[in-house]
Scaffold this active site. Structure first.
Site, PDB file in Angstrom:
ATOM      1  N   ASP A 134       1.076  -1.230  -0.089  1.00 38.90           N
ATOM      2  CA  ASP A 134      -0.045  -0.134   0.049  1.00 38.90           C
ATOM      3  C   ASP A 134       0.959   1.228  -0.025  1.00 38.90           C
ATOM      4  OD1 ASP A 134      -2.219   1.747  -0.033  1.00 38.90           O
ATOM      5  OD2 ASP A 134      -2.955   0.950   1.957  1.00 38.90           O
TER       6      ASP A 134
ATOM      7  N   ASP B 244      -2.564   2.278  -6.036  1.00 39.99           N
ATOM      8  CA  ASP B 244      -1.732   2.442  -5.037  1.00 39.99           C
ATOM      9  C   ASP B 244      -1.743   1.250  -4.051  1.00 39.99           C
ATOM     10  OD1 ASP B 244      -4.213   3.126  -3.883  1.00 39.99           O
ATOM     11  OD2 ASP B 244      -3.152   4.601  -2.442  1.00 39.99           O
ATOM     12  N   GLU B 245      -2.530   0.364  -4.762  1.00 43.14           N
ATOM     13  CA  GLU B 245      -2.485  -0.825  -3.659  1.00 43.14           C
ATOM     14  C   GLU B 245      -2.521  -2.177  -4.289  1.00 43.14           C
ATOM     15  OE1 GLU B 245      -5.660  -2.077  -0.201  1.00 43.14           O
ATOM     16  OE2 GLU B 245      -5.954  -0.243  -1.183  1.00 43.14           O
TER      17      GLU B 245
END
Length: 371
Positions: free
Chosen positions: A25, A119-120
């Site tokens: 993350d 983003d993860e």
């Protein structure tokens, strides 16, 4: 600071092979990209989003989070919490480009990557491409490579299932690496506050607390029948994860469940004709997205958010995928008519297609823009 624990997920017994799952993350991703690209923003409370009265915070830097600023918060509320808050407009093309660099780092270590957003992502590194002995080493290498390649910091959680890997990545953010081994798992979950369970949102958390469920231990003490009575179809998930069990695989090719778009207006309206006009670019985006992804959908859902932030949805399902942009428009307008007459003005409207079908037979056959 990162937890440099080198203990790796290990086989609980000789007959059950252990999985090695990493959850990555990026820390305050959008805001961190902006601070990276503009040194004048570093160390300052920053919000990515619109600063106007009707704007919404898309992301907040950690300096802003200290004041209680959070994503999805109205900009006026964020400004009230943090008078010195700096707003910057989002640059999604830049974020997508950076995300592609991060994905390239992942791909050096495993082909089994399940992106959740820009983003993860989950990574299954039970077998990794670089020959590292432990998943912890893989996670450490990934974090270092992301930092070297993008100048951005990632947090990582390492465990033997997706639930605990996600919990681990959140546990000591930002700039953290945390490991939950099979030996640690059950006790760790038992002490975990219920609000830190992935999959337990604010509404469910409040309900659980009303029922006296404050920790994983409290949740584990409830029978499956009790949980089913209180939480319906989610009961099986809660029952399992409260025991540190999560059998969900990391899916390298996640099946998209819906395609949608929405828009928050600069001014509220109650006029049907105005809403019809504002609906057109939303329909264009949805239809173009379906065309580019080669999908079609049978269920059209209209989302309407009112000036008091109450939200409603109206949906219609068809026996076959929606055949054209014109058909999507006609169904959406029909759903919009069903909302009238209005008692409050509208601040947001959105349209989505679900019950998706993939392949040439399901893909949109034309991109006509007329209603």
């Amino acid at each position: 600071m990162p937890d440099d624990t080198t203990t790796d997920p290990a086989t609980p017994d000789s007959t059950t092979p252990v999985r090695k799952i990493i959850h990555i993350d990026m820390d305050a991703f959008y805001a961190s990209v902006e601070q990276r690209d503009d040194p004048g923003l570093r160390g300052r409370p920053l919000a990515v989003g619109g600063s106007r009265e009707r704007g919404v915070v898309a992301a907040a830097s950690y300096e802003a989070r200290v004041f209680g600023v959070r994503s999805a918060m109205p900009s006026v509320t964020a400004r009230r919490l943090c008078p010195d808050l700096v707003f910057v407009k989002p640059r999604f093309e830049v974020y997508k480009a950076v995300s592609a660099e991060i994905q390239a780092v992942f791909a050096r270590h495993t082909p089994i990557i399940e992106p959740l957003s820009l983003d993860e992502a989950y990574l299954d590194v039970t077998e990794n491409l670089q020959g590292f002995a432990t998943a912890t080493e893989v996670a450490r290498a990934i974090r270092a490579e992301i930092l070297a390649r993008t100048g951005l910091v990632a947090s990582a959680g390492v465990s033997y299932n997706k639930f605990l890997a996600k919990v681990a990545s959140d546990y000591r953010k930002p700039d953290a690496l945390f490991v939950i081994t099979p030996a640690m798992g059950p006790a760790f979950v038992e002490a975990l506050p219920i609000g830190r369970f992935h999959g337990v949102g604010p509404v469910t958390e409040a309900k659980m607390k009303r029922l006296g469920i404050l920790t994983g231990g409290d949740l584990r003490a409830r029978s499956l029948a009790e949980l089913q009575a209180a939480f319906g179809s989610s009961a099986g998930y809660y029952y399992a994860v409260s025991r540190g069990i999560d059998e969900r695989p990391v899916r390298a090719h996640r099946i998209r469940k819906s395609v949608g778009a929405e828009n928050t207006f600069s001014d509220d309206t109650t006029e049907f004709a105005v809403l019809v006009e504002r609906l057109q670019p939303i329909l264009d985006k949805v239809w173009a997205a379906c065309a580019s992804k080669g999908v079609g959908g049978r269920t059209v859902t209209l989302k309407v958010k009112f000036s008091d932030f109450e939200q409603i949805t109206r949906a219609r399902s068809l026996p076959a995928p929606v055949a054209s942009r014109d058909a999507l428009a006609q169904i959406s307008l029909g759903l919009l008519r069903d909302v009238f007459p209005l008692r409050r003005s509208v601040r947001l409207i959105g349209v989505s297609l679900s019950s998706l079908h993939h392949g040439a037979d399901a893909a949109p056959r034309q991109l006509g823009l007329a209603v």
